[in-house]
Design an enzyme around this catalytic site. Sequence first.
Site, PDB file in Angstrom:
ATOM      1  N   GLU A  45       0.858  -1.180   0.000  1.00  0.00           N
ATOM      2  CA  GLU A  45       0.000   0.000   0.000  1.00  0.00           C
ATOM      3  C   GLU A  45       0.892   1.227   0.000  1.00  0.00           C
ATOM      4  O   GLU A  45       1.950   1.239   0.647  1.00  0.00           O
ATOM      5  CB  GLU A  45      -0.896   0.014   1.248  1.00  0.00           C
ATOM      6  CG  GLU A  45      -1.692   1.317   1.363  1.00  0.00           C
ATOM      7  CD  GLU A  45      -2.855   1.224   2.343  1.00  0.00           C
ATOM      8  OE1 GLU A  45      -2.822   0.397   3.248  1.00  0.00           O
ATOM      9  OE2 GLU A  45      -3.806   2.022   2.171  1.00  0.00           O
ATOM     10  N   CYS A 240      -6.659   0.904   2.827  1.00  0.00           N
ATOM     11  CA  CYS A 240      -7.622   2.011   2.793  1.00  0.00           C
ATOM     12  C   CYS A 240      -7.452   2.869   1.550  1.00  0.00           C
ATOM     13  O   CYS A 240      -8.389   3.574   1.152  1.00  0.00           O
ATOM     14  CB  CYS A 240      -7.465   2.883   4.031  1.00  0.00           C
ATOM     15  SG  CYS A 240      -7.940   2.060   5.544  1.00  0.00           S
ATOM     16  N   ASN A 373     -12.096  -3.169   0.457  1.00  0.00           N
ATOM     17  CA  ASN A 373     -11.044  -3.391   1.461  1.00  0.00           C
ATOM     18  C   ASN A 373     -11.702  -3.757   2.781  1.00  0.00           C
ATOM     19  O   ASN A 373     -12.307  -4.822   2.883  1.00  0.00           O
ATOM     20  CB  ASN A 373     -10.142  -2.158   1.570  1.00  0.00           C
ATOM     21  CG  ASN A 373      -9.100  -2.294   2.654  1.00  0.00           C
ATOM     22  OD1 ASN A 373      -8.483  -3.341   2.763  1.00  0.00           O
ATOM     23  ND2 ASN A 373      -8.895  -1.271   3.456  1.00  0.00           N
ATOM     24  N   GLU A 374     -11.625  -2.883   3.767  1.00  0.00           N
ATOM     25  CA  GLU A 374     -12.248  -3.184   5.065  1.00  0.00           C
ATOM     26  C   GLU A 374     -13.669  -2.646   5.043  1.00  0.00           C
ATOM     27  O   GLU A 374     -13.959  -1.606   5.629  1.00  0.00           O
ATOM     28  CB  GLU A 374     -11.438  -2.524   6.178  1.00  0.00           C
ATOM     29  CG  GLU A 374     -10.132  -3.222   6.449  1.00  0.00           C
ATOM     30  CD  GLU A 374      -9.304  -2.552   7.526  1.00  0.00           C
ATOM     31  OE1 GLU A 374      -9.580  -1.383   7.865  1.00  0.00           O
ATOM     32  OE2 GLU A 374      -8.383  -3.203   8.019  1.00  0.00           O
TER      33      GLU A 374
HETATM   34  O1  AHR Z   1      -2.189  -1.246   6.754  1.00  0.00           O
HETATM   35  C1  AHR Z   1      -2.669  -0.010   7.124  1.00  0.00           C
HETATM   36  C2  AHR Z   1      -4.176   0.066   7.074  1.00  0.00           C
HETATM   37  O2  AHR Z   1      -4.727  -0.793   8.003  1.00  0.00           O
HETATM   38  C3  AHR Z   1      -4.784  -0.366   5.790  1.00  0.00           C
HETATM   39  O3  AHR Z   1      -4.800   0.632   4.863  1.00  0.00           O
HETATM   40  C4  AHR Z   1      -6.175  -0.744   6.179  1.00  0.00           C
HETATM   41  O4  AHR Z   1      -6.733  -1.703   5.347  1.00  0.00           O
HETATM   42  C5  AHR Z   1      -6.035  -1.176   7.610  1.00  0.00           C
HETATM   43  O5  AHR Z   1      -6.950  -0.565   8.418  1.00  0.00           O
END
Ligand code: AHR
Length: 656
Positions: A45, A240, A373-374
């Site tokens: 990321e 994220c 994602n989440e």
């Molecule tokens: O890894 C950091 C963040 O942690 C990521 O962007 C997210 O998916 C999680 O909350």
Amino acid sequence: MKKNFILIALLIATCGVFAQSTVFTLDVKKIGAPVQPTMYGLFFEDINYAADGGLYAEKIKNRSFEFPSDHFMGWQVFGKVALLTADAPFERNPHYVRLSPSGHRDKHTGLVNEGFFGIGVERDAEYRFSVWARGVQGTSKIRVQLIDSKSQSEQQQFASQDIEISSAQWKKYEIRLKSTQTLPKAELRIYLVSPNPADLEHVSLFPVDTWKGRENGLRKDLAQALADIHPGIFRFPGGCIVEGTDLNTRYNWKNSVGAVENRPLNENRWQYTFTHRFFPDYFQTYGMGFFEFFQLCEDIGAEPLPVISVGLACQFQNGLDAHVPVAELQPYIQDALDLIEFANGDVSSVWGKLRAEMGHPAPFAMKFLAIGNEQWGEEYPAHLEPFLTAIRAKYPEIKIVGSSGPDSEGKQFDYLWPEMRRLKADLVDEHFYRPEAWFLAQGARYDNYDRKGPKVFAGEYACHGRGKKWNHFYTSLLEAAFMTGLERNADVVQMATYAPLFAHIEGWQWRPDMIWFDNLRSMKSVSYYVQQLYATNKGTNVLSLTQDGKPICGAEGQNGLFASSVLDKNTGEIIVKIANTSATPQKITLMFSGLKKKESIKGGEIITLHSDSQDAENTLDNPTAIVPQPAVFDFNGKTFDSEIGAESFVVLKFKK
Ligand code: AHR
């Protein structure tokens, strides 16, 4: 007298306990589930300056003058420098600069770029400088220099070359600068040295020696560190960042492909997500985009796992009104379909053609796609479903990864797992950034998971020490211990990626992280070595390893021991991993069962990861403080006795 007697009796009993060996039984005949080739991979990321300023080797910050709050962010300008847009060469990055003569013989016009926390250069290394430029009112000339503005020596510059801008049309000019110094925080200076003005756009500086020598390349030491893990899967681009803070700032993969000069800038959500780690100059150029990602996966032998937006803005930061209504999801669904076409489509297809034009006519053979994602709540399955329908209709071979939300357990997790089962997601992404106690208690997490439902992708995890959020040894040890449970449950857990991957020492927002770097150096954390030990010793099939018929998962009575075992059918090796999380050495007796009378087991190699201090860590100044220590051992028999040091992780390799 009576008191002393009791004390002595107690001591004897205690010593007896310590002296006692824990008996593990390894059944060589019980060859279990195959370990998936996708096990143990990478989560990438663009957080902590992982892409721009990190893996992406570009050294110029704000190279296209597009940073919106300040188009000269990262630049110092002097003399007559104007920001223009008229007749720009790249419509999606429309700003460029005009350098005009100052009007006085001794006054100068130009600009200096500070790079990302400076520009790291190495003595005798070559750097490819390029710029799109045009002469205004005839041929013009610029001088390009690497400088040390803090230098006390006679001259600030230690590399300098002129470029004649001969054309009135926009054209790319390129030179190579050879550095005579090693400097982590150099700068790049450009002077106008002609009486005619010059227009400049997309000012770029790359090391010539990038990963695989590619021009729009990656930093070699960082890419090599990824390759050295031998990852099975590679998740990209987050996190994220896939969602953005709002949908406008989500990762739009289509903006990350095609000519690099024309990939529009995006705001990086990690610029401001944490006000205590605030970086107003953090943007995404998309210079390392989806093409570069697929290419890197191919280079290092990892299956690509792209993650795309499901039309939900970051749910931590937005209410329901920020999301795309389900009825309006079509463009997002089309993005997903087009991404598959970009990766796998024929060169005659729209997106397959672009891939070919970018230099890769052969398909990338992408097999997995994560959607969202989440995400959580009822809105997630509602948004996911139309994606599934469309993708399954057109690309039934693609395996879909759904989400179980941001938590490792609890309300959302319990709601989403059955939903993922109902929707027949192929895998479900679980995230856990949890403290020591959680990792110690979760050794058996997957032992009782549903064997018939979706498989597990442990997509983001790391042990976050309580009150000690850095890469200290003990947290890595607990990750190693926990991972015995991933390995033992290979029929359920089919992908796992530690997170996050990279962090610039001066630009991080989140820690712990797997690999740290500054402008010239990089360091592999102990967690990196844990991942590498698993990935390079993953074997092909699980072997049954038990204590009193039960899995060894740090349960009560198991003295803080976690263990698992695999067979590598290709090499014939039996590989046993043991984590001793306790503060005392533990004697173990490994009994090999299922052998024929005349058969025996031979040693072997032992690799040990240990530190005398729980808080110790690798650093950029001391990157090898804690590294795996390999040794060989002699053994020929059916019962192997050993002592596992206190707070140690060992990988034992045997052969039949
Ligand atoms: O890894 C950091 C963040 O942690 C990521 O962007 C997210 O998916 C999680 O909350």
